[in-house]
Design an enzyme around this catalytic site. Structure first.
Site, PDB file in Angstrom:
ATOM      1  N   SER A 135       0.863  -1.167   0.000  1.00  0.00           N
ATOM      2  CA  SER A 135       0.000   0.000   0.000  1.00  0.00           C
ATOM      3  C   SER A 135       0.908   1.228   0.000  1.00  0.00           C
ATOM      4  O   SER A 135       1.725   1.393   0.909  1.00  0.00           O
ATOM      5  CB  SER A 135      -0.874  -0.018   1.254  1.00  0.00           C
ATOM      6  OG  SER A 135      -1.635   1.152   1.337  1.00  0.00           O
ATOM      7  N   LYS A 163      -3.081   5.066  -2.839  1.00  0.00           N
ATOM      8  CA  LYS A 163      -4.152   5.801  -2.173  1.00  0.00           C
ATOM      9  C   LYS A 163      -4.656   6.869  -3.141  1.00  0.00           C
ATOM     10  O   LYS A 163      -3.848   7.512  -3.827  1.00  0.00           O
ATOM     11  CB  LYS A 163      -3.616   6.451  -0.895  1.00  0.00           C
ATOM     12  CG  LYS A 163      -3.215   5.439   0.168  1.00  0.00           C
ATOM     13  CD  LYS A 163      -4.436   4.767   0.786  1.00  0.00           C
ATOM     14  CE  LYS A 163      -4.059   3.921   1.989  1.00  0.00           C
ATOM     15  NZ  LYS A 163      -5.235   3.372   2.671  1.00  0.00           N
ATOM     16  N   ASP A 188      -7.222   2.911  -3.236  1.00  0.00           N
ATOM     17  CA  ASP A 188      -7.951   2.944  -1.952  1.00  0.00           C
ATOM     18  C   ASP A 188      -8.283   4.395  -1.620  1.00  0.00           C
ATOM     19  O   ASP A 188      -7.385   5.219  -1.456  1.00  0.00           O
ATOM     20  CB  ASP A 188      -7.073   2.328  -0.854  1.00  0.00           C
ATOM     21  CG  ASP A 188      -7.787   2.224   0.497  1.00  0.00           C
ATOM     22  OD1 ASP A 188      -8.965   2.641   0.596  1.00  0.00           O
ATOM     23  OD2 ASP A 188      -7.156   1.733   1.459  1.00  0.00           O
ATOM     24  N   GLU A 213     -11.113   0.495  -3.410  1.00  0.00           N
ATOM     25  CA  GLU A 213     -11.374   0.158  -2.015  1.00  0.00           C
ATOM     26  C   GLU A 213     -12.052   1.329  -1.320  1.00  0.00           C
ATOM     27  O   GLU A 213     -11.584   2.474  -1.398  1.00  0.00           O
ATOM     28  CB  GLU A 213     -10.034  -0.179  -1.343  1.00  0.00           C
ATOM     29  CG  GLU A 213     -10.143  -0.615   0.107  1.00  0.00           C
ATOM     30  CD  GLU A 213      -8.784  -0.980   0.708  1.00  0.00           C
ATOM     31  OE1 GLU A 213      -7.810  -1.159  -0.062  1.00  0.00           O
ATOM     32  OE2 GLU A 213      -8.695  -1.063   1.938  1.00  0.00           O
ATOM     33  N   ASP A 238     -13.720  -1.892   2.979  1.00  0.00           N
ATOM     34  CA  ASP A 238     -12.794  -1.955   4.120  1.00  0.00           C
ATOM     35  C   ASP A 238     -13.552  -1.403   5.335  1.00  0.00           C
ATOM     36  O   ASP A 238     -14.192  -2.161   6.084  1.00  0.00           O
ATOM     37  CB  ASP A 238     -11.524  -1.141   3.777  1.00  0.00           C
ATOM     38  CG  ASP A 238     -10.550  -0.946   4.934  1.00  0.00           C
ATOM     39  OD1 ASP A 238     -10.865  -1.338   6.064  1.00  0.00           O
ATOM     40  OD2 ASP A 238      -9.454  -0.369   4.719  1.00  0.00           O
ATOM     41  N   LYS A 262      -9.676  -6.961   8.043  1.00  0.00           N
ATOM     42  CA  LYS A 262      -8.671  -6.509   9.014  1.00  0.00           C
ATOM     43  C   LYS A 262      -9.026  -7.074  10.379  1.00  0.00           C
ATOM     44  O   LYS A 262     -10.160  -6.929  10.841  1.00  0.00           O
ATOM     45  CB  LYS A 262      -8.619  -4.976   9.085  1.00  0.00           C
ATOM     46  CG  LYS A 262      -7.941  -4.333   7.882  1.00  0.00           C
ATOM     47  CD  LYS A 262      -7.858  -2.833   8.030  1.00  0.00           C
ATOM     48  CE  LYS A 262      -7.258  -2.221   6.767  1.00  0.00           C
ATOM     49  NZ  LYS A 262      -7.468  -0.757   6.738  1.00  0.00           N
ATOM     50  N   GLY A 290      -3.929  -4.064   6.148  1.00  0.00           N
ATOM     51  CA  GLY A 290      -2.899  -3.735   7.131  1.00  0.00           C
ATOM     52  C   GLY A 290      -3.195  -2.420   7.824  1.00  0.00           C
ATOM     53  O   GLY A 290      -3.948  -1.592   7.303  1.00  0.00           O
TER      54      GLY A 290
HETATM   55  O1  OSB Z   1      -7.204   1.799   4.444  1.00  0.00           O
HETATM   56  O2  OSB Z   1      -6.041   0.063   4.248  1.00  0.00           O
HETATM   57  C1  OSB Z   1      -6.197   1.180   4.746  1.00  0.00           C
HETATM   58  C2  OSB Z   1      -3.113   2.183   6.785  1.00  0.00           C
HETATM   59  C3  OSB Z   1      -3.720   2.818   7.848  1.00  0.00           C
HETATM   60  C4  OSB Z   1      -5.077   2.952   7.861  1.00  0.00           C
HETATM   61  C5  OSB Z   1      -5.863   2.428   6.831  1.00  0.00           C
HETATM   62  C6  OSB Z   1      -5.271   1.773   5.760  1.00  0.00           C
HETATM   63  C7  OSB Z   1      -3.870   1.688   5.731  1.00  0.00           C
HETATM   64  C8  OSB Z   1      -3.135   1.094   4.622  1.00  0.00           C
HETATM   65  C9  OSB Z   1      -1.746   0.603   4.930  1.00  0.00           C
HETATM   66  O3  OSB Z   1      -3.528   1.075   3.478  1.00  0.00           O
HETATM   67  C10 OSB Z   1      -1.604  -0.853   4.963  1.00  0.00           C
HETATM   68  C11 OSB Z   1      -0.270  -1.250   5.543  1.00  0.00           C
HETATM   69  O4  OSB Z   1       0.714  -1.168   4.812  1.00  0.00           O
HETATM   70  O5  OSB Z   1      -0.215  -1.624   6.725  1.00  0.00           O
HETATM   71 MG    MG Z   2      -8.371   0.655   3.130  1.00  0.00          MG
END
Ligand code: OSB
Ligand code: MG
Length: 369
Positions: A135, A163, A188, A213, A238, A262, A290
């Site tokens: 990500s 993102k 995302d 996402e 998510d 998650k 994550g």
């Molecule tokens: O939306 O998936 C998400 C990190 C913090 C909060 C939300 C998200 C994320 C990530 C990072 O996309 C995922 C990672 O590398 O841990």
């Molecule tokens: Mg997400």
């Protein structure tokens, strides 16, 4: 399992690079670890609540409060047949799934260590190797983003997630696709759009994106179903999915074709398995999300990603992308072809570096039966 003692520790850990999403940037993580002991063995869990109430309403401070004042008092001194007996003990506490998951996952690790089996096999996992994606946060420029993607593709990662947010979307996707025509790519939005933005999603449809996402509101499924009717690219939820019941309803109304699972958001391994089963029975693929975890949360993510329906690469990547030194040994590492191998030791399989944890610790509290 007799729950003899529970320890909370708060660590401060600085990410190697700031991570920016549509709701803001993070660099200094406040990580809460949970250690549960039965007198002989110890199990470890991580609370994935963030630094502020921006991804969800939970923060490290709300988690500490709810753990200290509500969750731990309901659990300490209890005799549990298995970790799945945790849920009923905290059923009266609404929400706060990340705080609950900190204890729940520690109990699974403890149970697996008592039985001397790897957590991933105890969970019913079948994947000895899991497929990894990355990500990538919002960058200062598209050129910087292209450079980052190049690095991760060369490192072997099997899927790139970027993102997106209004103004950092169509043109970014267009340029990424031009530079990397063949990579598995997804976006995302972390709830940055509304149905009024349907046109930008229709325009991004032609770039062969694996999924968008959580484009819309963090509690919505209704508008997501409407958006999914109007675009070809699959929607992945998510933020909106906190339970197997949420997943069942979202799938039933056509709000998504994929779900990001998650551990913290759904409250622990037992609910992960329930969400997983609902999705598998409906033919909906899942992947593991994550939350910028330390090695302990990361190790739990590796274990749960072994379940059958985790057929898409997750946001579970190497420790070295996040930390100069991780709190588990060995650090979580990814092969040159983008996979993480399950370990075969008991529990999460990784050794917890308590000496390093003590150095990073800013607060701790011990609860005894
Ligand atoms: O939306 O998936 C998400 C990190 C913090 C909060 C939300 C998200 C994320 C990530 C990072 O996309 C995922 C990672 O590398 O841990
Ligand atoms: Mg997400």
């Amino acid at each position: 399992m007799f729950i003899k003692q529970i320890e909370l520790r708060e660590l401060r850990m600085r990410l190697l690079h700031p991570f920016e999403t549509s709701f803001g940037a993070t660099q200094d993580r406040h990580i809460i670890l949970v250690k549960v002991m039965d007198g002989t063995h110890a199990g470890w869990g991580e609370v994935t609540a963030a630094e502020g109430p921006f991804y969800s309403y939970e923060t490290w401070e709300t988690a500490w409060h709810v753990l200290r004042d509500y969750i731990i008092p309901n659990v300490i001194g209890r005799e549990l047949r298995s970790a799945s007996g945790f849920g009923p003990l905290v059923r009266g506490i609404r929400g706060h799934n990340m705080a609950k998951a900190g204890v729940e996952t520690a109990l699974w690790d403890l149970e697996a260590r008592i039985q001397a089996v790897p957590l991933w096999t105890m969970l019913g996992g079948v994947r000895e190797q899991i497929d990894c994606g990355v990500s990538i946060g919002i960058q200062p420029s598209i050129d910087k983003l292209l450079t980052k993607i190049d690095t991760e593709v060369k490192a072997g990662y099997r899927r790139i997630k970027i993102k997106i947010k209004p103004g950092w979307d169509l043109e970014v996707i267009r340029q990424v696709r031009e530079a990397f025509p063949g990579i598995p790519l997804m976006g995302d939005a972390n709830s940055a759009y509304t149905l009024a933005d349907v046109d930008v999603f229709k325009k991004m449809d032609k770039y062969n994106i694996m999924m968008f996402e959580q484009p819309l509101h963090y509690e919505d499924i209704i508008d997501h179903a409407e958006l999914q009717r109007q675009i070809e690219t699959p929607i992945c939820l998510d933020e909106s999915i906190h339970s197997a019941e949420d997943a069942r309803k979202a799938i039933q109304i056509g709000a998504c074709k994929i779900i990001n699972i998650k551990l913290g958001r759904v409250g622990g391994h037992r609910e992960v398995k329930a969400v997983h089963d609902v999705c598998r029975n409906a033919g909906i693929p899942v992947w593991c999300g994550g939350m910028l975890e330390s090695g302990i949360g990361r190790a739990h993510n590796v274990a749960l990603s072994s379940l059958e329906d985790f057929s898409l690469p997750g946001d579970v990547s190497a420790s070295k992308r996040y930390w100069s030194e991780d709190i588990v040994d060995p650090p979580v590492s990814v092969s040159a072809d983008g996979q993480i191998a399950q370990l075969h030791g008991p529990g999460i399989g990784y050794r917890v570096k308590e000496d390093l944890i003590d150095r990073l610790r800013v607060r701790s509290q011990v609860f005894s039966a």
